[in-house]
Motif scaffolding. Structure first.
Motif, mmCIF file in Angstrom:
data_model
loop_
_atom_site.group_PDB
_atom_site.id
_atom_site.type_symbol
_atom_site.label_atom_id
_atom_site.label_comp_id
_atom_site.label_asym_id
_atom_site.label_seq_id
_atom_site.Cartn_x
_atom_site.Cartn_y
_atom_site.Cartn_z
ATOM 1 N N LYS A 22 -80.563 -68.245 -5.510
ATOM 2 C CA LYS A 22 -79.861 -69.516 -5.337
ATOM 3 C C LYS A 22 -79.225 -69.978 -6.647
ATOM 4 C CE LYS A 22 -83.512 -71.714 -3.963
ATOM 5 N NZ LYS A 22 -84.455 -70.590 -4.134
ATOM 6 N N ARG A 67 -88.873 -75.221 -15.755
ATOM 7 C CA ARG A 67 -89.500 -73.905 -15.870
ATOM 8 C C ARG A 67 -88.949 -73.076 -17.033
ATOM 9 N NH1 ARG A 67 -87.047 -70.937 -10.396
ATOM 10 N NH2 ARG A 67 -84.927 -71.621 -10.775
ATOM 11 N N SER A 75 -81.561 -69.026 -13.912
ATOM 12 C CA SER A 75 -82.038 -68.153 -12.835
ATOM 13 C C SER A 75 -83.212 -67.342 -13.364
ATOM 14 C CB SER A 75 -80.919 -67.231 -12.364
ATOM 15 O OG SER A 75 -80.729 -66.209 -13.316
ATOM 16 N N ALA A 132 -84.803 -63.215 -0.377
ATOM 17 C CA ALA A 132 -85.338 -62.413 -1.480
ATOM 18 C C ALA A 132 -85.903 -61.122 -0.874
ATOM 19 C CB ALA A 132 -86.413 -63.214 -2.210
ATOM 20 N N ILE A 133 -86.690 -60.418 -1.665
ATOM 21 C CA ILE A 133 -87.367 -59.207 -1.190
ATOM 22 C C ILE A 133 -88.856 -59.530 -1.081
ATOM 23 C CG2 ILE A 133 -87.958 -56.801 -1.766
ATOM 24 C CD1 ILE A 133 -84.950 -57.245 -1.110
HETATM 25 P P1 ADP Z 1 -83.743 -68.722 -6.994
HETATM 26 O O1 ADP Z 1 -82.882 -69.763 -7.650
HETATM 27 O O2 ADP Z 1 -83.436 -68.530 -5.529
HETATM 28 O O3 ADP Z 1 -85.222 -68.873 -7.261
HETATM 29 P P2 ADP Z 1 -82.770 -66.998 -9.048
HETATM 30 O O4 ADP Z 1 -81.264 -67.006 -8.982
HETATM 31 O O5 ADP Z 1 -83.447 -67.860 -10.065
HETATM 32 O O6 ADP Z 1 -83.340 -67.311 -7.592
HETATM 33 O O7 ADP Z 1 -83.313 -65.519 -9.307
HETATM 34 C C1 ADP Z 1 -82.881 -64.386 -8.578
HETATM 35 C C2 ADP Z 1 -83.341 -63.144 -9.348
HETATM 36 O O8 ADP Z 1 -84.761 -63.053 -9.288
HETATM 37 C C3 ADP Z 1 -82.881 -61.820 -8.776
HETATM 38 O O9 ADP Z 1 -81.584 -61.469 -9.186
HETATM 39 C C4 ADP Z 1 -83.912 -60.851 -9.357
HETATM 40 O O10 ADP Z 1 -83.539 -60.451 -10.655
HETATM 41 C C5 ADP Z 1 -85.151 -61.706 -9.525
HETATM 42 N N1 ADP Z 1 -86.253 -61.437 -8.590
HETATM 43 C C6 ADP Z 1 -87.573 -61.532 -8.910
HETATM 44 N N2 ADP Z 1 -88.357 -61.302 -7.836
HETATM 45 C C7 ADP Z 1 -87.531 -61.074 -6.782
HETATM 46 C C8 ADP Z 1 -87.743 -60.797 -5.379
HETATM 47 N N3 ADP Z 1 -88.952 -60.717 -4.852
HETATM 48 N N4 ADP Z 1 -86.646 -60.640 -4.598
HETATM 49 C C9 ADP Z 1 -85.405 -60.712 -5.133
HETATM 50 N N5 ADP Z 1 -85.146 -60.969 -6.430
HETATM 51 C C10 ADP Z 1 -86.190 -61.148 -7.265
#
Ligand code: ADP
Ligand code: ZN
Length: 185
Positions: A21, A49, A57, A143-144
């Motif tokens: 996101k 964080r 991110s 996500a994964i």
């Molecule tokens: P969000 O804002 O949705 O928490 P971010 O943009 O901060 O997501 O982070 C996305 C990144 O997190 C991905 O590009 C990847 O590098 C990392 N990542 C860590 N764990 C996972 C996971 N389980 N699935 C997908 N990406 C992950």
């Protein structure tokens, strides 16, 4: 036929933690800046964080953001010249944000709101369900799943303390699919 496109809309980027996101929000912000638009970026002050005055991110991509403690403070910081207003971690913001967002979009501003659609129990998170209903454009990312490798739409809390809000990253949470996600009984 000429169709006059009026400006102003709400875009929501949602999904579980680690679904990208913040990366997607930062991508849209950067493109608006390349297009020479006036962009303002906000985040709730409690999401610290990685950085107090930036959105970041999990892959360490960053963009400066104004930390605000509530919607009143956000309204005070709004620049009347802003063409794009981006907000991250919007699930932590109060209900007062809803009329502010509506007013901005009604008056020509492109509002982009990113945040969790579900809490770690799989329930709708804060004002997000209202924003999803009001948005013109919704992007739901996955996500994964850390258990089975499938696509993950939920966030598993790995630490069973605190309430709905426990700000933290990788160590406290894990992305899970519907089937691997567990809620405390
Ligand atoms: P969000 O804002 O949705 O928490 P971010 O943009 O901060 O997501 O982070 C996305 C990144 O997190 C991905 O590009 C990847 O590098 C990392 N990542 C860590 N764990 C996972 C996971 N389980 N699935 C997908 N990406 C992950
Ligand atoms: Zn799974």
């Amino acid at each position: 036929m000429f169709v006059h496109q009026r400006q102003g809309s709400l875009e929501v980027i949602c999904g579980p933690m680690f679904s990208g996101k913040s990366e997607e929000l930062i991508r849209r912000i950067k493109r608006a800046i390349i297009a020479k638009q006036k962009v303002q970026v906000f985040k709730p002050a409690l999401d610290d964080r990685y950085d107090v005055s930036a959105i970041a991110s999990h892959s360490q991509r960053k963009h400066d953001a104004i930390p605000v403690k509530d919607s009143v403070e956000l309204a005070r910081h709004l620049d009347p010249e802003a063409q794009v207003v981006a907000l991250d971690e919007v699930q932590f913001m109060d209900e007062g944000l809803i009329p502010i967002i509506e007013d901005l979009a009604d008056h020509g501003v492109r509002v982009i709101a990113g945040g969790l659609d579900q809490d770690s129990n799989g329930e709708p998170f804060g004002i997000m369900p209202i924003l999803l209903a009001k948005a013109e454009y919704v992007t739901k990312l996955q996500a994964i799943c850390m258990v089975c490798g499938a696509l993950a739409g939920r966030t598993q809390r790995m630490v069973q303390t605190g309430g709905q809000v426990l700000v933290g990253a990788a160590e406290a949470y894990e992305a899970r699919c519907r089937h691997c996600h567990e809620t405390p009984h």
